[in-house]
Design an enzyme around this catalytic site. Structure first.
Site: not given
Length: 260
Positions: A98, A185-186, A207-208
């Site tokens: 990645k 992301a996001g 992820n987060s």
């Protein structure tokens, strides 16, 4: 019917990818990885510490069916990303990388010029390249032409939890792309992952939203279910949006045939 995700000649039976940052400990991360059913898990090069307690290689390698995807997070230039990718392949044995190049730590937005250069070089080296990019349809086509296995446009800024702020650009990107489009992301909620799949994304990377949840494993399972539901809805064919109300049954049909 088999509905595999195809990336660089490889097949995967899950369209959810997960990252490994921000987890409270390795045990929480591996529990979430197992609960997610993900087959691709991204790992920063800095987390390969074979002899250290926070090493991720051994715990992740022990999960059946999992493929590690070293990422180049922390790279600020194409040269740095290529070096990180080479080290990642040597340490993990994975054909995937990645590519993340974000030189400004305040917004962590990807550098399109350096990203394209790194991807061009890595594709020639035989990597299955997965670039993290702005939701830019022009750049996505350039990366496709360079030999990337997929493109990974952001939904919103990394770790922001602001969801699919780039939805309109994602739709344009999906229309023209000949390689899988994976939102990266996001995302904050499983409903956003389902929405991304419904609009035609081939997968999502989270992820987060999983790592900082009160129960990461449960949240990982929720995202897995949402991705499956969104994909199933896309394949089933969503109804068109209408300009006005439309009755599901003729309103006067029950009056027919009542004359004496």
């Amino acid at each position: 019917m088999k509905d595999a995700l195809l990336l660089g000649g490889y097949e995967f039976d899950s369209r959810l990818m997960i990252g490994t940052g921000k987890f409270s400990d390795v045990a929480a991360m591996t529990a979430a990885a197992r609960a997610s059913g993900a087959r691709l898990v991204t790992v920063a090069l800095s987390r390969f510490h074979r002899a250290a307690s926070d090493d991720l290689y051994q715990p992740l390698a022990a999960i059946p069916g999992l493929t590690l995807v070293p990422n180049t997070s922390g790279a600020r230039t194409a040269d740095e990303a290529v070096r990180a990718a080479m080290l990642g392949r040597e340490l993990s044995g994975s054909p995937f990388v990645k590519v993340e190049i974000h030189p400004n730590p305040r917004h962590l937005l990807p550098d399109p010029i350096e990203t394209h250069e790194a991807c061009r070089r890595l594709a020639k080296e035989g990597f299955a390249v997965l670039p993290y990019i702005p939701a830019d349809p022009v750049l996505a086509k350039r990366l496709e032409d360079a030999g990337c296995a997929a493109v990974m446009p952001l939904g919103s800024a990394i770790g922001s939890g602001r969801g699919l702020q780039t939805a309109e650009m994602l739709r344009l990107l999906i229309q023209d792309s000949l390689v899988p489009v994976i939102v990266d992301a996001g995302l904050r909620a499983p409903s956003e992952a389902a929405a991304a799949m419904e609009m035609g994304c081939a997968g999502v990377l989270v992820n987060s939203a999983i790592a900082v949840a009160k129960n990461p494993a449960a949240m990982a399972a929720a995202f897995a279910a949402a991705v499956q539901a969104g994909r199933a809805a896309r394949l089933a064919g969503l109804m068109d949006c209408g300009e006005s109300a439309s009755p599901t049954s003729p309103l006067t049909s029950f009056l027919g045939g009542q004359e004496a």
